[in-house]
Motif scaffolding. Structure first.
Motif, PDB file in Angstrom:
ATOM      1  N   UNK A 201       0.866  -1.186   0.000  1.00 13.35           N
ATOM      2  CA  UNK A 201       0.000   0.000   0.000  1.00 13.35           C
ATOM      3  C   UNK A 201       0.895   1.226   0.000  1.00 13.35           C
ATOM      4  N   UNK A 202       0.709   2.080  -0.989  1.00  6.92           N
ATOM      5  CA  UNK A 202       1.580   3.235  -1.148  1.00  6.92           C
ATOM      6  C   UNK A 202       1.117   4.408  -0.289  1.00  6.92           C
ATOM      7  N   UNK A 203       2.093   5.133   0.240  1.00  4.19           N
ATOM      8  CA  UNK A 203       1.805   6.364   0.977  1.00  4.19           C
ATOM      9  C   UNK A 203       1.165   7.391   0.041  1.00  4.19           C
ATOM     10  N   UNK A 204       0.142   8.079   0.513  1.00  5.58           N
ATOM     11  CA  UNK A 204      -0.557   9.070  -0.289  1.00  5.58           C
ATOM     12  C   UNK A 204      -1.832   8.555  -0.931  1.00  5.58           C
ATOM     13  N   UNK A 205      -2.110   7.254  -0.808  1.00  3.20           N
ATOM     14  CA  UNK A 205      -3.325   6.679  -1.385  1.00  3.20           C
ATOM     15  C   UNK A 205      -4.560   7.330  -0.762  1.00  3.20           C
ATOM     16  N   UNK A 206      -5.496   7.764  -1.621  1.00  2.31           N
ATOM     17  CA  UNK A 206      -6.739   8.385  -1.173  1.00  2.31           C
ATOM     18  C   UNK A 206      -7.912   7.479  -1.546  1.00  2.31           C
ATOM     19  N   UNK A 207      -8.816   7.259  -0.589  1.00  2.00           N
ATOM     20  CA  UNK A 207     -10.002   6.441  -0.839  1.00  2.00           C
ATOM     21  C   UNK A 207     -11.240   7.221  -0.381  1.00  2.00           C
ATOM     22  N   UNK A 208     -11.835   8.025  -1.275  1.00  2.00           N
ATOM     23  CA  UNK A 208     -13.065   8.746  -0.917  1.00  2.00           C
ATOM     24  C   UNK A 208     -14.290   7.863  -1.183  1.00  2.00           C
ATOM     25  N   UNK A 209     -15.183   7.753  -0.202  1.00  2.00           N
ATOM     26  CA  UNK A 209     -16.339   6.878  -0.343  1.00  2.00           C
ATOM     27  C   UNK A 209     -17.627   7.580   0.075  1.00  2.00           C
ATOM     28  N   UNK A 210     -18.714   7.059  -0.459  1.00  2.00           N
ATOM     29  CA  UNK A 210     -20.053   7.485  -0.043  1.00  2.00           C
ATOM     30  C   UNK A 210     -20.850   6.228   0.295  1.00  2.00           C
ATOM     31  N   UNK A 211     -21.355   6.153   1.513  1.00  2.00           N
ATOM     32  CA  UNK A 211     -22.096   4.976   1.978  1.00  2.00           C
ATOM     33  C   UNK A 211     -23.543   5.367   2.272  1.00  2.00           C
ATOM     34  N   UNK A 212     -24.468   4.531   1.792  1.00  2.00           N
ATOM     35  CA  UNK A 212     -25.897   4.786   2.024  1.00  2.00           C
ATOM     36  C   UNK A 212     -26.569   3.510   2.526  1.00  2.00           C
ATOM     37  N   UNK A 213     -27.380   3.673   3.577  1.00  2.00           N
ATOM     38  CA  UNK A 213     -28.168   2.574   4.127  1.00  2.00           C
ATOM     39  C   UNK A 213     -29.630   3.008   4.117  1.00  2.00           C
ATOM     40  N   UNK A 214     -30.494   2.114   3.631  1.00  3.75           N
ATOM     41  CA  UNK A 214     -31.928   2.442   3.559  1.00  3.75           C
ATOM     42  C   UNK A 214     -32.742   1.258   4.065  1.00  3.75           C
ATOM     43  N   UNK A 215     -33.412   1.440   5.180  1.00  4.54           N
ATOM     44  CA  UNK A 215     -34.339   0.446   5.713  1.00  4.54           C
ATOM     45  C   UNK A 215     -35.739   1.047   5.614  1.00  4.54           C
ATOM     46  N   UNK A 216     -36.605   0.407   4.844  1.00  7.91           N
ATOM     47  CA  UNK A 216     -37.932   0.968   4.575  1.00  7.91           C
ATOM     48  C   UNK A 216     -39.029   0.068   5.131  1.00  7.91           C
TER      49      UNK A 216
END
Length: 353
Positions: free
Chosen positions: A101-116
């Motif tokens: 794993x390289x230094x400087x690695x960026x991991x931007x995420x968007x998480x969504x949970x929907x219980x209906x």
């Protein structure tokens, strides 16, 4: 005759079948081919059927021998759906876990949970109330590798841009809608690997009571979750415990138990990137975490899903899950203990942004 046999021996099988098919079809229609072949000894119906079969087999073999170009497979992608990219050989293998794993690695995420439409049960002062609940949550965050040692990350920075949960509860004629923000909403954390475990600290502020409880929870980084070495399409492995919790978007937890089977289904083009399509099968998970007020909350999941994992960056481009979720928690409100449970259909989607 020797020249004819020599010519046939060097002719591809599909071409021979196509030519033979055309000859038999000609016999079935016209009755004879010149003065050499006659339909007197070969019934026309049989000749027609045999000709059709030979013609179809020849054409089928011709096209089967031609591999589909990669560009043609990519062109089939519509509305973000992946298209299959066939490996060059049946034995071709792929790496799903980075060697380092390289230094400087960026991991931007968007998480969504929907219980209906979840079934809600409320226990207060010896009385039970039933109702319905809908829960929507969204988290937008970025994980950055600040330092590594021997290819493994040792210092991470987690920046939480948004962490919000909207709950709609219906009890009889009463409807209550609440919005809560996670304890690290708008904050950043420094996460360091020391003495065999991860340690978290809040950056830029002194943690409050709820944040201090969350900082004390165990953390799984997820970089070492996938199997080492090379995997072929059709291979399977297990995710369990903290690795499974991290995959489902729970980086911090008091406890996490359960397992899921991961199966390498195919290599596909996903969002203009070559990715491994992985089935998430027979997922059964129970875990304990904290809510926004610092109260313990038990979560249970069951269902199936799929994962698209980059074959060049070794990160999950998208995790998608659908099944059933059960949530249980207790709290003291105005001197009374309140027990709450919600169970219903849930969808979880985590995307690399």
């Amino acid at each position: 005759m020797a020249e004819i046999l020599a010519s046939l021996s060097s002719t591809p099988l599909p071409t021979i079948l196509v030519v033979a098919g055309i000859i038999f079809l000609f016999i079935s229609v016209g009755g004879q081919l010149g003065a050499h072949l006659s339909a007197i000894k070969v019934k026309r119906a049989v000749a027609g059927g045999l000709g059709g079969v030979l013609l179809i087999c020849g054409i089928g073999l011709y096209f089967a021998d031609r591999p589909e170009p990669l560009t043609a497979a990519v062109d089939k992608t519509k509305h973000g759906e992946p298209s299959s990219v066939s490996p060059t050989t049946a034995q071709e293998k792929y790496r799903l876990r980075a060697d380092r794993v390289e230094e400087g690695l960026l991991i931007p995420t968007e998480s969504r949970v929907h219980l209906a439409g979840g079934q809600l049960k409320l226990h207060v002062d010896g009385q039970y109330l039933n109702g319905l609940a809908t829960i929507k949550s969204v988290e937008i965050a970025q994980l950055e590798v600040l330092a590594e040692e021997k290819g493994r990350p040792t210092v991470l920075k987690l920046s939480v841009e948004k962490d919000m949960v909207e709950t709609e509860i219906s009890l009889g004629e009463e409807l209550e809608i609440t919005t809560e923000y996670g304890v690290f909403h708008g904050h950043s954390l420094l996460i360091q690997y020391k003495q065999g475990r991860w340690h978290k600290q809040l950056l830029g502020a002194e943690p409050n009571e709820a944040q201090s409880k969350e900082l004390a929870l165990p953390y799984t980084d997820g970089f070492g979750s996938y199997p080492e070495g090379l995997l072929a399409i059709g291979d399977s492995w297990q995710f369990a415990g903290g690795e499974l919790a991290e995959l489902m978007g729970f980086g911090s937890y008091l406890s996490a138990n359960g397992s899921a089977t991961m199966k390498f289904l195919d290599v596909v083009d996903y969002q203009n990137e070559q990715a491994a399509l992985i089935a998430l099968q027979r997922l059964e998970m129970t875990g304990t975490t904290l809510d926004a007020d610092g109260n313990e909350m038990q979560l249970s999941f069951g269902g199936e899903g799929r994962v698209f994992r980059s074959l060049s960056r070794y990160v999950d481009l998208m995790v998608e899950f659908s099944g059933t979720m059960k949530l249980e928690t207790s709290a003291v409100m105005e001197g009374q203990k309140v027990d709450l449970s919600i169970i219903g259909p849930v969808t979880i989607k985590i995307e690399l942004k």
